[in-house]
Design a protein around this motif. Structure first.
Motif, mmCIF file in Angstrom:
data_model
loop_
_atom_site.group_PDB
_atom_site.id
_atom_site.type_symbol
_atom_site.label_atom_id
_atom_site.label_comp_id
_atom_site.label_asym_id
_atom_site.label_seq_id
_atom_site.Cartn_x
_atom_site.Cartn_y
_atom_site.Cartn_z
ATOM 1 N N UNK A 454 0.828 -1.218 0.000
ATOM 2 C CA UNK A 454 0.000 0.000 0.000
ATOM 3 C C UNK A 454 0.857 1.261 0.000
ATOM 4 N N UNK A 455 2.021 1.195 0.663
ATOM 5 C CA UNK A 455 2.909 2.352 0.718
ATOM 6 C C UNK A 455 3.740 2.506 -0.555
ATOM 7 N N UNK A 456 3.645 1.510 -1.441
ATOM 8 C CA UNK A 456 4.396 1.559 -2.686
ATOM 9 C C UNK A 456 5.859 1.190 -2.533
ATOM 10 N N UNK A 457 6.225 0.641 -1.385
ATOM 11 C CA UNK A 457 7.626 0.246 -1.155
ATOM 12 C C UNK A 457 8.005 -0.961 -1.992
ATOM 13 N N UNK A 458 7.081 -1.908 -2.142
ATOM 14 C CA UNK A 458 7.300 -3.070 -3.010
ATOM 15 C C UNK A 458 6.075 -3.248 -3.889
ATOM 16 N N UNK A 459 6.238 -4.004 -4.961
ATOM 17 C CA UNK A 459 5.119 -4.277 -5.847
ATOM 18 C C UNK A 459 4.292 -5.442 -5.346
ATOM 19 N N UNK A 460 3.006 -5.486 -5.726
ATOM 20 C CA UNK A 460 2.130 -6.570 -5.304
ATOM 21 C C UNK A 460 2.625 -7.921 -5.825
ATOM 22 N N UNK A 461 3.270 -7.885 -6.986
ATOM 23 C CA UNK A 461 3.772 -9.136 -7.559
ATOM 24 C C UNK A 461 4.880 -9.748 -6.701
ATOM 25 N N UNK A 462 5.670 -8.886 -6.055
ATOM 26 C CA UNK A 462 6.719 -9.386 -5.167
ATOM 27 C C UNK A 462 6.109 -10.134 -3.991
ATOM 28 N N UNK A 463 5.060 -9.568 -3.431
ATOM 29 C CA UNK A 463 4.358 -10.263 -2.345
ATOM 30 C C UNK A 463 3.743 -11.560 -2.856
ATOM 31 N N UNK A 464 3.169 -11.510 -4.071
ATOM 32 C CA UNK A 464 2.530 -12.690 -4.628
ATOM 33 C C UNK A 464 3.478 -13.838 -4.893
ATOM 34 N N UNK A 465 4.769 -13.532 -5.066
ATOM 35 C CA UNK A 465 5.747 -14.584 -5.367
ATOM 36 C C UNK A 465 6.432 -15.117 -4.124
ATOM 37 N N UNK A 466 6.038 -14.604 -2.943
ATOM 38 C CA UNK A 466 6.651 -15.041 -1.696
ATOM 39 C C UNK A 466 5.653 -15.820 -0.857
ATOM 40 N N UNK A 467 6.088 -16.969 -0.318
ATOM 41 C CA UNK A 467 5.262 -17.758 0.583
ATOM 42 C C UNK A 467 6.143 -18.368 1.668
ATOM 43 N N UNK A 468 5.659 -18.354 2.894
ATOM 44 C CA UNK A 468 6.408 -18.930 4.013
ATOM 45 C C UNK A 468 6.325 -20.454 3.927
ATOM 46 N N UNK A 469 7.454 -21.148 3.799
ATOM 47 C CA UNK A 469 7.429 -22.612 3.665
ATOM 48 C C UNK A 469 7.360 -23.317 5.019
ATOM 49 N N UNK A 470 6.282 -23.059 5.762
ATOM 50 C CA UNK A 470 6.070 -23.669 7.079
ATOM 51 C C UNK A 470 4.749 -24.416 7.067
ATOM 52 N N UNK A 471 4.745 -25.606 7.697
ATOM 53 C CA UNK A 471 3.498 -26.356 7.823
ATOM 54 C C UNK A 471 3.444 -26.985 9.207
#
Length: 538
Positions: A454-471
């Motif tokens: 929302x602050x424009x610091x990173x793009x939404x696509x960057x968030x979309x390509x990141x996932x925490x590998x925890x289960x």
């Protein structure tokens, strides 16, 4: 014409679609995160504010709550009877050890408890080892330790002369030479045998002095080549000591002069090095009640093993000459616990604490827009779609299958494993309900990502390509994985309610709680955070 246009358009569409699938930056980001997890994923190293060593107090408290279960697990080890008079050797490995005190606590508990168990004398010792040793030596005909035979020519005569050259030329003072001594001794066969007999642990099968080959030069008559070989040989062995003593520049000058002396005496150097070799077996070392321990600390190659080994207690690193004061022998084994790490049937005890919930990779399809499992606008499985939850569960099942298969091969008959990892209550049967775990890796973490977008610091696509590998698995899911492998029998399987964050005053000091939570989550995804910052810059 119309037909041609249509065909060309189809070709263009197919081409664009192919580029989307193979060449898009989004796909590169997915691959890069997978490579990060495989190659450089680890807890935060060093001793800074956000380091693992300074933010693992909660894990430590929780681990101490479960030590009774570790001791019960160790009680299940089947200890075969050992040969009288032999020290039994027990091997243990902590997988995903990280770089803090918790893994050392595990080591101490295993050493203490197994020492008690082994006091019954019910451990078997397998014999038949051998040692082959080759070292410099001198003839028995020499006149005592001060006559080092032909060894003197290399480390004495020419070396001494080279030092004196520097002194005469005013490049170093005499005190520098007087305070330096080459830490080398060439024993006779008799001296070596005396040491062996005094120890009493080994039987010598063969002990002899062997004439060594001459200096390795293409043309022994080439004095320049022989001189360089001798100077380089001594430089390779003593160079660092001399650099430290008189500095690198003076050390180079010293070996230049040694080369000159060696060139003058080139012919004398042929056949001047004596070697002696021996082969011997181990002997009974008398009664020994306490076992010896070899403890392996294993984690990915990027783990901060330097910090870990600086934490080792003095009794685990320093010892008397016979090793009698050493609590355990420590070694690092870099690699993924989803792969083989040790030889077959080589480990008595495996432990892994707070590690197995980390997946070997982000589940397939979770970061792919074209997949039904795409985790849109989220970075964790909690609250995600059913398809995303199923992908996470499949990845957990696959990883556990690999882990158990490898450990079954490496564990000795009668060995045991003690595993601690994040879990969720059975009432949260759906994978997309991760229970309390979501508080750390779901809600606040996702909201923080959303703030950056929302602050424009990173793009939404960057968030979309990141996932925490925890289960965080349920007891049933964990039990199913063990049952499917078929190599292990579960002695105890339980869900433990862990302690809260280690904060002195959680009620009144909200900032301390905030820092503790942020630092806790910051510990692990170091490589992934670094990649995200790089992708989002701009």
């Amino acid at each position: 014409m119309a037909t041609t246009t249509k065909i060309n358009a189809m070709k263009k569409g197919i081409s664009n679609r192919f580029e989307d699938l193979i060449l898009s930056p989004h796909n590169y980001k997915i691959e890069e995160q997978q490579q990060d997890i495989k190659n450089v994923f680890c807890m935060e190293g060093g001793q800074g504010e956000s380091s693992y060593i300074n933010n693992s107090q909660s894990q430590s408290r929780n681990l101490k709550m479960m030590l009774y279960a570790l001791e019960e697990t160790l009680d299940k080890i089947q200890l075969p009877r050992h040969r009288p008079g032999k020290k039994p050797l027990l091997t243990a490995a902590d997988l995903g050890c990280s770089c803090g005190h918790n893994t050392l606590l595990i080591a101490d508990v295993i050493v203490d408890h197994m020492t008690k168990l082994c006091g019954t004398g019910s451990l078997k010792w397998y014999t038949g080892g051998a040692i082959f040793i080759v070292s410099l030596g001198r003839l028995s005909s020499t006149c005592g330790p001060t006559d080092q035979g032909y060894i003197y020519e290399v480390y004495g005569g020419m070396f001494d002369d080279s030092w004196r050259d520097l002194i005469e030329e005013g490049m170093v003072d005499g005190e520098k030479m007087d305070s330096f001594n080459a830490p080398l001794y060439a024993p006779t066969v008799e001296e070596f045998k005396e040491v062996m007999d005094a120890d009493g642990s080994f039987k010598i099968n063969e002990l002899e002095i062997v004439m060594a080959s001459p200096p390795v030069v293409d043309d022994p008559a080439d004095r320049g080549m022989a001189g360089r070989m001798v100077a380089n040989y001594v430089h390779a062995l003593l160079g660092l000591l001399i650099d430290t003593h008189i500095g690198g520049v003076m050390a180079d000058e010293l070996f230049i002069r040694m080369q000159r002396h060696a060139e003058i005496r080139a012919e004398e150097l042929v056949d001047e090095i004596k070697l002696r070799s021996c082969i011997f077996d181990d002997q009974d070392d008398g009664d020994a009640a306490d076992p010896e321990f070899c403890f392996y600390f294993s984690d990915l190659p990027s783990n901060d093993f330097n910090t870990l080994f600086h934490l080792l207690p003095q009794h685990a690193t320093a010892a008397a000459g016979d090793g009698s004061e050493r609590r355990y022998f420590a070694a690092a084994v870099p690699g993924s616990f989803h792969d083989r790490l040790f030889p077959k049937r080589s480990i008595d005890v495996f432990t892994s604490t707070f590690s197995l919930h980390w997946l070997s990779q982000v589940p397939e399809g979770v970061a792919d827009k074209r997949s039904a499992a795409y985790n849109k606008d989220k970075v964790f499985v909690h609250g995600a779609s059913q398809a995303t939850g199923a992908a996470y569960r499949r990845q957990f099942q696959s990883d556990m299958a690999r882990f158990l298969r490898c450990r079954a091969t490496e564990l000795k008959a009668g060995g045991v494993m003690f595993l601690v990892c994040l879990g969720r209550p059975s009432l949260h049967a759906c994978p997309t309900n991760q229970g309390r775990v979501q508080l750390l890796y779901g809600a606040m973490f996702e909201e923080s990502w959303g703030d950056l977008v929302e602050e424009g610091t990173i793009g939404r696509e960057t968030m979309g390509s990141f996932n925490v590998p925890v289960y965080a698995a349920t007891l049933e899911e964990f039990g199913e994985a063990v049952g499917a492998d078929g190599s292990f029998e579960i002695n105890r399987l339980e869900l433990v309610i862990t302690s809260p964050l280690a904060v002195d005053d959680p009620i009144r000091d909200c900032r301390a709680v905030g820092r503790a939570v942020a630092n806790y989550v910051r510990l692990a995804p170091r490589a992934a955070r670094r990649r995200a910052r790089w992708q989002g810059g701009g």
